[in-house]
Write a protein that holds these residues in place. Sequence first.
Motif, PDB file in Angstrom:
ATOM      1  N   ARG A 166       0.670  -1.000  -0.320  1.00 17.82           N
ATOM      2  CA  ARG A 166      -0.018   0.009  -0.684  1.00 17.82           C
ATOM      3  C   ARG A 166       1.014   0.959   0.029  1.00 17.82           C
ATOM      4  O   ARG A 166       0.521   2.012  -0.689  1.00 17.82           O
ATOM      5  CB  ARG A 166      -1.179  -0.078   1.427  1.00 17.82           C
ATOM      6  CG  ARG A 166      -2.241  -0.886   1.674  1.00 17.82           C
ATOM      7  CD  ARG A 166      -2.785  -0.863   1.988  1.00 17.82           C
ATOM      8  NE  ARG A 166      -4.278  -1.927   2.353  1.00 17.82           N
ATOM      9  CZ  ARG A 166      -3.573  -2.895   3.421  1.00 17.82           C
ATOM     10  NH1 ARG A 166      -2.766  -2.816   3.954  1.00 17.82           N
ATOM     11  NH2 ARG A 166      -5.195  -4.344   3.406  1.00 17.82           N
ATOM     12  N   ALA A 167       1.564   0.948   0.738  1.00 12.47           N
ATOM     13  CA  ALA A 167       2.906   3.042   0.879  1.00 12.47           C
ATOM     14  C   ALA A 167       3.790   2.888  -0.682  1.00 12.47           C
ATOM     15  O   ALA A 167       3.102   4.031  -1.080  1.00 12.47           O
ATOM     16  CB  ALA A 167       3.819   2.444   1.784  1.00 12.47           C
ATOM     17  N   LEU A 168       4.127   1.518  -1.214  1.00 11.48           N
ATOM     18  CA  LEU A 168       4.818   1.904  -2.188  1.00 11.48           C
ATOM     19  C   LEU A 168       3.795   2.293  -3.596  1.00 11.48           C
ATOM     20  O   LEU A 168       3.839   3.226  -4.780  1.00 11.48           O
ATOM     21  CB  LEU A 168       5.474   0.593  -2.549  1.00 11.48           C
ATOM     22  CG  LEU A 168       6.929   0.869  -1.722  1.00 11.48           C
ATOM     23  CD1 LEU A 168       7.373  -0.522  -2.014  1.00 11.48           C
ATOM     24  CD2 LEU A 168       7.630   1.831  -1.537  1.00 11.48           C
ATOM     25  N   SER A 169       2.485   1.724  -3.013  1.00 20.33           N
ATOM     26  CA  SER A 169       1.464   2.712  -4.482  1.00 20.33           C
ATOM     27  C   SER A 169       0.567   3.714  -4.148  1.00 20.33           C
ATOM     28  O   SER A 169      -0.371   4.274  -4.975  1.00 20.33           O
ATOM     29  CB  SER A 169      -0.083   1.294  -4.184  1.00 20.33           C
ATOM     30  OG  SER A 169      -0.480   1.282  -3.774  1.00 20.33           O
ATOM     31  N   GLY A 170       1.024   4.493  -3.131  1.00 23.35           N
ATOM     32  CA  GLY A 170       0.928   5.717  -2.181  1.00 23.35           C
ATOM     33  C   GLY A 170       0.027   5.494  -1.836  1.00 23.35           C
ATOM     34  O   GLY A 170      -1.002   6.563  -1.602  1.00 23.35           O
ATOM     35  N   SER A 171      -0.889   5.023  -1.298  1.00 27.66           N
ATOM     36  CA  SER A 171      -2.349   4.601  -0.405  1.00 27.66           C
ATOM     37  C   SER A 171      -2.216   5.698   1.025  1.00 27.66           C
ATOM     38  O   SER A 171      -1.435   5.623   1.718  1.00 27.66           O
ATOM     39  CB  SER A 171      -2.062   3.222   0.189  1.00 27.66           C
ATOM     40  OG  SER A 171      -3.318   3.468   0.607  1.00 27.66           O
ATOM     41  N   SER A 172      -3.444   6.296   0.665  1.00 29.80           N
ATOM     42  CA  SER A 172      -3.736   6.969   1.966  1.00 29.80           C
ATOM     43  C   SER A 172      -4.393   6.169   3.136  1.00 29.80           C
ATOM     44  O   SER A 172      -3.475   6.960   4.325  1.00 29.80           O
ATOM     45  CB  SER A 172      -4.145   8.605   1.682  1.00 29.80           C
ATOM     46  OG  SER A 172      -5.593   7.994   1.545  1.00 29.80           O
ATOM     47  N   LEU A 173      -3.876   5.241   2.729  1.00 28.09           N
ATOM     48  CA  LEU A 173      -4.283   4.715   3.914  1.00 28.09           C
ATOM     49  C   LEU A 173      -3.072   4.205   5.529  1.00 28.09           C
ATOM     50  O   LEU A 173      -3.334   3.632   6.632  1.00 28.09           O
ATOM     51  CB  LEU A 173      -5.084   3.341   3.860  1.00 28.09           C
ATOM     52  CG  LEU A 173      -6.316   3.241   3.190  1.00 28.09           C
ATOM     53  CD1 LEU A 173      -6.790   1.670   2.357  1.00 28.09           C
ATOM     54  CD2 LEU A 173      -7.540   3.780   3.903  1.00 28.09           C
ATOM     55  N   VAL A 174      -2.350   4.392   4.019  1.00 28.33           N
ATOM     56  CA  VAL A 174      -0.974   4.491   4.951  1.00 28.33           C
ATOM     57  C   VAL A 174      -1.008   5.700   5.755  1.00 28.33           C
ATOM     58  O   VAL A 174      -0.122   6.729   4.723  1.00 28.33           O
ATOM     59  CB  VAL A 174       0.199   3.530   4.127  1.00 28.33           C
ATOM     60  CG1 VAL A 174       1.192   3.832   5.156  1.00 28.33           C
ATOM     61  CG2 VAL A 174      -0.042   2.211   4.363  1.00 28.33           C
ATOM     62  N   ILE A 218      -9.258   3.959  -7.710  1.00 24.11           N
ATOM     63  CA  ILE A 218      -9.115   2.813  -7.723  1.00 24.11           C
ATOM     64  C   ILE A 218      -8.785   1.715  -6.957  1.00 24.11           C
ATOM     65  O   ILE A 218      -9.247   0.715  -6.729  1.00 24.11           O
ATOM     66  CB  ILE A 218      -7.357   3.424  -8.832  1.00 24.11           C
ATOM     67  CG1 ILE A 218      -8.281   3.657 -10.314  1.00 24.11           C
ATOM     68  CG2 ILE A 218      -7.418   1.704  -9.328  1.00 24.11           C
ATOM     69  CD1 ILE A 218      -7.524   3.776 -11.184  1.00 24.11           C
ATOM     70  N   ARG A 219      -7.675   2.598  -5.988  1.00 23.73           N
ATOM     71  CA  ARG A 219      -7.975   2.259  -4.170  1.00 23.73           C
ATOM     72  C   ARG A 219      -8.626   2.121  -3.151  1.00 23.73           C
ATOM     73  O   ARG A 219      -8.723   0.786  -2.218  1.00 23.73           O
ATOM     74  CB  ARG A 219      -6.172   3.215  -3.296  1.00 23.73           C
ATOM     75  CG  ARG A 219      -5.218   3.302  -4.532  1.00 23.73           C
ATOM     76  CD  ARG A 219      -4.088   3.534  -3.779  1.00 23.73           C
ATOM     77  NE  ARG A 219      -4.174   4.830  -3.245  1.00 23.73           N
ATOM     78  CZ  ARG A 219      -3.648   6.066  -3.818  1.00 23.73           C
ATOM     79  NH1 ARG A 219      -2.881   5.717  -4.867  1.00 23.73           N
ATOM     80  NH2 ARG A 219      -3.680   7.528  -3.558  1.00 23.73           N
ATOM     81  N   GLY A 220      -9.856   2.220  -3.987  1.00 25.46           N
ATOM     82  CA  GLY A 220     -10.935   1.747  -2.971  1.00 25.46           C
ATOM     83  C   GLY A 220     -11.779   3.005  -1.659  1.00 25.46           C
ATOM     84  O   GLY A 220     -12.050   2.204  -0.707  1.00 25.46           O
ATOM     85  N   GLU A 221     -10.776   3.829  -1.825  1.00 20.84           N
ATOM     86  CA  GLU A 221     -10.567   5.374  -1.358  1.00 20.84           C
ATOM     87  C   GLU A 221     -11.311   6.071  -1.366  1.00 20.84           C
ATOM     88  O   GLU A 221     -12.236   6.470  -2.211  1.00 20.84           O
ATOM     89  CB  GLU A 221      -8.921   5.850  -1.261  1.00 20.84           C
ATOM     90  CG  GLU A 221      -8.282   4.694  -0.266  1.00 20.84           C
ATOM     91  CD  GLU A 221      -6.876   4.842  -0.578  1.00 20.84           C
ATOM     92  OE1 GLU A 221      -5.670   4.907  -0.295  1.00 20.84           O
ATOM     93  OE2 GLU A 221      -6.749   6.539  -0.966  1.00 20.84           O
ATOM     94  N   PRO A 222     -12.378   7.018  -0.186  1.00 16.25           N
ATOM     95  CA  PRO A 222     -13.649   7.134   0.081  1.00 16.25           C
ATOM     96  C   PRO A 222     -13.250   9.258  -1.105  1.00 16.25           C
ATOM     97  O   PRO A 222     -11.367   8.929  -1.219  1.00 16.25           O
ATOM     98  CB  PRO A 222     -14.024   8.105   1.098  1.00 16.25           C
ATOM     99  CG  PRO A 222     -13.254   6.983   1.970  1.00 16.25           C
ATOM    100  CD  PRO A 222     -12.521   7.217   1.229  1.00 16.25           C
ATOM    101  N   ALA A 223     -13.911   8.923  -1.898  1.00 18.57           N
ATOM    102  CA  ALA A 223     -13.710  10.832  -2.839  1.00 18.57           C
ATOM    103  C   ALA A 223     -13.800  11.181  -3.209  1.00 18.57           C
ATOM    104  O   ALA A 223     -15.330  10.962  -4.146  1.00 18.57           O
ATOM    105  CB  ALA A 223     -12.805   9.745  -4.380  1.00 18.57           C
ATOM    106  N   GLU A 224     -14.208  12.442  -3.368  1.00 13.65           N
ATOM    107  CA  GLU A 224     -15.021  13.347  -3.534  1.00 13.65           C
ATOM    108  C   GLU A 224     -14.651  14.279  -4.775  1.00 13.65           C
ATOM    109  O   GLU A 224     -14.095  14.766  -5.108  1.00 13.65           O
ATOM    110  CB  GLU A 224     -15.367  14.427  -2.137  1.00 13.65           C
ATOM    111  CG  GLU A 224     -15.791  13.736  -1.138  1.00 13.65           C
ATOM    112  CD  GLU A 224     -16.159  14.121   0.382  1.00 13.65           C
ATOM    113  OE1 GLU A 224     -15.732  15.807   0.411  1.00 13.65           O
ATOM    114  OE2 GLU A 224     -16.556  13.547   1.343  1.00 13.65           O
TER     115      GLU A 224
END
Length: 347
Positions: free
Chosen positions: A25-33, A321-327
């Motif tokens: 997740r971190a290397l794909s830039g996910s804000s979950l990390v 794409i990462r399944g995160e909330p987007a507005e």
Amino acid sequence: MSSKGKATSFDIAYEAGVSQSTVSRALSGSSLVSLDTRRKIQAIAKQLNYKVDKNASCLRRQHSVTLALLLFEDPTPDESLINPFFLSMLGSITRACARQGYDLLISFQQFSNDWHADYQDSHKADGLILLGYGDYLVARSTLQKLEDQNTHFVRWGAVVEGQPGISVGCDNVNGGRAITEHLLGLGRRRIAFVGSTSEQCPEFLDRYRGYCAAHEAAGLPIDPALQVDALDSTEQVGHEAVAALIRSGVDFDGVFAASDLLAIGATNALVESGLHVPEQVSVVGFDDIPMASYASIPLTTVQQDTKQAGEILVERLLQQIRGEPAESVMLPAKVIVRRSCGAHAQP
């Protein structure tokens, strides 16, 4: 280290004291990390000379690691059919994709075609960035189909309540109000608005709403004779609209064109009719396309931040794409003063 001597995501996880999934997740830039953990993992990956195997990653996740930028046909004076405003976004979109490790596929489309069906089950792109759409009321049904088939997409355009998908756009109402207030502040009292006020073109409509709000705040009536329809955003349409206004005999001392191309065409019509810009008629536009500052009479306009817009379009698409909330996002507008309005230009 692995038996082949190459670092793996498990090696990074061990060094960082986190799980392998957290590394991915971190290397794909996910804000979950968290940002600190992402930076720590990225530093360890660099130290270990770790390279992401994009092919293997794509196979595992059924991702192409490619985004598609679709440019839609738009009447233009040079027959390129690409609005120059959208061309100014390409650089920031491309750079934003590169920073996130994504390739960018650029495709030219007609909105009337059944292009959306090609992406329903295709893995050629993980998501779509849409620039341009023509008649919004026609385009909306296609956008709804994209949403219904769970396609990841974002579009540049008006942020409309209840619209399908995610939009990134400009604060057209306040931009329209600010540029009209600027003309009123210069003493102009008969300002023509050149642009559609139909729901078919919500961005132009919002700019007109700002124009009306500025007049109402100044205690000035809205004269319907000063609104001239222009659905297509071209120099020719702007020229024809203002030429018709001149022939009608309606008195006016300012022109607010809903786009820079319309404003440049309007300026040409005024000059050809023997009217002096800005001495007799002030002219302003909207967009701040590159040619606005290089026009024969440099154009006062409303700037939309294309650099920030491109970055946010990519950011919002990757969140989906990462399944995160987007507005949806509405960006501020800024008045850029040049010679066409009659005021001193900004430094």
